[in-house]
Design a protein around this motif. Structure first.
Motif, PDB file in Angstrom:
ATOM      1  N   CYS A  83       0.196   4.277  -2.615  1.00 32.74           N
ATOM      2  CA  CYS A  83      -0.413   5.505  -2.074  1.00 32.74           C
ATOM      3  C   CYS A  83       0.683   6.332  -1.400  1.00 32.74           C
ATOM      4  O   CYS A  83       1.036   6.084  -0.244  1.00 32.74           O
ATOM      5  N   ARG A  84       1.213   7.298  -2.118  1.00 33.57           N
ATOM      6  CA  ARG A  84       2.371   8.064  -1.643  1.00 33.57           C
ATOM      7  C   ARG A  84       2.101   8.802  -0.333  1.00 33.57           C
ATOM      8  O   ARG A  84       2.997   9.034   0.456  1.00 33.57           O
ATOM      9  N   GLY A  85       0.856   9.179  -0.100  1.00 36.13           N
ATOM     10  CA  GLY A  85       0.547   9.992   1.078  1.00 36.13           C
ATOM     11  C   GLY A  85       0.233   9.215   2.331  1.00 36.13           C
ATOM     12  O   GLY A  85      -0.155   9.814   3.354  1.00 36.13           O
ATOM     13  N   LEU A  86       0.411   7.894   2.316  1.00 39.97           N
ATOM     14  CA  LEU A  86       0.068   7.080   3.475  1.00 39.97           C
ATOM     15  C   LEU A  86       1.005   7.403   4.645  1.00 39.97           C
ATOM     16  O   LEU A  86       2.226   7.482   4.482  1.00 39.97           O
ATOM     17  N   ARG A  87       0.415   7.557   5.848  1.00 38.06           N
ATOM     18  CA  ARG A  87       1.189   7.980   7.016  1.00 38.06           C
ATOM     19  C   ARG A  87       0.781   7.172   8.253  1.00 38.06           C
ATOM     20  O   ARG A  87      -0.163   6.398   8.217  1.00 38.06           O
ATOM     21  N   ALA A 123       0.804  -1.225   0.000  1.00 34.62           N
ATOM     22  CA  ALA A 123       0.000   0.000   0.000  1.00 34.62           C
ATOM     23  C   ALA A 123       0.842   1.283   0.000  1.00 34.62           C
ATOM     24  O   ALA A 123       0.506   2.230  -0.721  1.00 34.62           O
ATOM     25  N   PRO A 124       1.931   1.377   0.782  1.00 37.13           N
ATOM     26  CA  PRO A 124       2.697   2.628   0.755  1.00 37.13           C
ATOM     27  C   PRO A 124       3.253   2.976  -0.618  1.00 37.13           C
ATOM     28  O   PRO A 124       3.410   4.167  -0.939  1.00 37.13           O
ATOM     29  N   ARG A 125       3.541   1.969  -1.426  1.00 39.60           N
ATOM     30  CA  ARG A 125       4.022   2.261  -2.775  1.00 39.60           C
ATOM     31  C   ARG A 125       2.894   2.688  -3.696  1.00 39.60           C
ATOM     32  O   ARG A 125       3.106   3.450  -4.645  1.00 39.60           O
TER      33      ARG A 125
END
Length: 446
Positions: free
Chosen positions: A346-350, A342-344
């Motif tokens: 969705c760049r804005g994942l925090r 998912a982090p790749r």
């Protein structure tokens, strides 16, 4: 405050629980553990037919496990414990789908504790009527009667229909009629089939499965390792969840620990907590990190809007809530981190490390003893006023996410998944090692 962990020692059995609101990947985690071989049985220790544990195999087969254990596609037997509500009608439909996927005789792999309560169409109809009566204050019921089963059992202990009653038609008919009449008197007419039709299906169920007593788990534990598969998530727990948006079920490791002790294996279970790289929730209730933009960025192949549950909601990883879950569980020994792709995507994942609530910075939610629902309702009210206040951004590298989540929750990451065709898993007998063993097989995306 980090979630507490225990010394690793010899953990022969594995207890699997979701540290969120459900849908983190318990089924695929159990499937992966069973694919490794040597598992004597999967034991279901809470919930009922409302469970939806998705497994996608390497050859593209997909099954949503509800009552059968998620090791069934590998021929691993299932034991439904007395803490599991059994719905024979839903079970029949699930067995049919498993046959279509190549499991020749699913019922041959199934055993059911005689004391397990039955979930019937009368429970389902009553539960839906109660949910409709709540109007805008709906709790997000699955609409399958599992909560109503527990409610009735608590209110009329000794009269509730059980799996064992299915072997005695006169006793079964008596209890079903009493159940139907009580609920009808309370709520009005129920949209449900005649008692005789239910009894016919339930007696067929009793002939098809093995009904067991309390000695069964000891026998299974003597044969080999057991995997205890939980349902729903710790943040929905009946006592520790955010009341009233909870389930009528103990979703922590407590039931599994009780069953292990009864099997003569107290303390031999490795507590494996499952989390996604982002936090999800089905239906109403607090989801502090919710971000509507994530819904489009992280589409769900197997989860969506439910008529009774409501919308499937997505938020950034909530370290505050997941740490709370680990604490009320009594600690976790290890983690399974899913959706590391998912982090790749969705760049804005925090990662949210703290909330702002009424002007205060909150990094930890206080855990209280079970039984105080007024206290939990007050906590829910605070969470509905909360907003993310402190963020971490691990970036797009999955390794950084595993490291960050493991550090925040205070437990080693022993299992990782990165989408439908890639996953890595540590040997659970080698806790503390950082080297992962690659594997291929069922998807760990739920």
């Amino acid at each position: 405050m980090m979630g507490a962990t225990r010394a690793s020692g010899d953990r022969r059995h594995t207890l699997v629980a979701d540290l969120g609101f459900g849908d983190a990947g318990k089924g695929a985690t159990v499937d992966r553990l069973c694919r490794a071989g040597g598992v004597a049985a999967v034991v279901r220790f809470n919930g009922g037919a409302q469970a939806a544990h998705n497994v996608v195999t390497a050859d593209g087969r997909h099954h949503t496990f509800a009552q059968f254990g998620s090791g069934t596609l590998h021929g691993v037997p299932t034991q439904l414990s007395r803490f599991t509500a059994v719905d024979p009608l839903a079970l029949a439909a699930e067995a049919d789908h498993l046959r279509a996927l190549g499991v020749p005789d699913p019922y041959a792999l199934l055993a059911v504790d005689r004391d397990a309560p039955l979930t019937t169409p009368y429970h389902a109809a009553a539960g839906r009527l109660r949910e409709l009566a709540r109007g805008e204050a709906r709790h997000g019921s699955c609409g399958m009667g599992v909560g109503e089963t527990t409610r009735y059992t608590l209110a009329h202990a000794g009269d509730e229909p059980t799996a064992g009653d299915c072997a005695s038609r006169p006793r079964l008919l008596s209890r079903l009629r009493l159940l139907r009449d009580r609920l009808t008197d309370e709520l009005g007419p129920l949209a449900a089939p005649p008692v005789e039709a239910c009894a016919e299906a339930y007696t067929s169920f009793a002939r098809a499965v093995r009904l067991t007593d309390g000695t069964r788990l000891r026998e299974l534990a003597a044969r080999g390792p057991l995997v205890f598969e939980g349902a729903q998530g710790v943040l929905l727990d009946e006592w520790h969840g955010f009341h009233p948006y909870t389930t009528w079920s103990t979703t922590t490791f407590a039931n599994a620990e009780t069953l292990l002790a009864e099997a003569g294996a107290a303390g031999e279970g490795l507590r494996l907590g499952v989390v996604r790289t982002y936090t999800t929730r089905h239906g109403p209730g607090p989801l502090v990190t919710e971000d509507p933009e994530l819904t489009a960025a992280l589409p769900e192949p197997h989860n969506g809007h439910g008529r009774w549950q409501g919308a499937f909601r997505i938020g950034h990883f909530d370290a505050v809530a997941h740490t709370y879950a680990a604490e009320v569980c009594g600690g976790v020994d290890a983690l399974a981190v899913t959706h590391l792709d998912a982090p790749r995507r969705c760049r804005g994942l925090r990662i949210c490390r703290a909330y702002g609530i009424d002007g205060d910075l909150v990094e930890r939610l206080p855990a209280g003893p079970p039984g105080d629902l007024a206290r939990q309702a007050e906590l829910t009210g605070r969470l509905l006023r909360a907003a993310p206040a402190l963020w971490d951004t691990p970036g797009r590298d999955p390794r950084h996410w595993s490291e960050a989540i493991g550090s925040l929750l205070g437990a080693p990451v022993l299992l990782e998944s990165s989408g439908p065709a890639r996953q890595g898993v540590n040997d659970l007998r080698s806790m503390g090692k950082s080297k992962y063993v690659s594997g291929k097989g069922s998807a760990l995306s739920v």
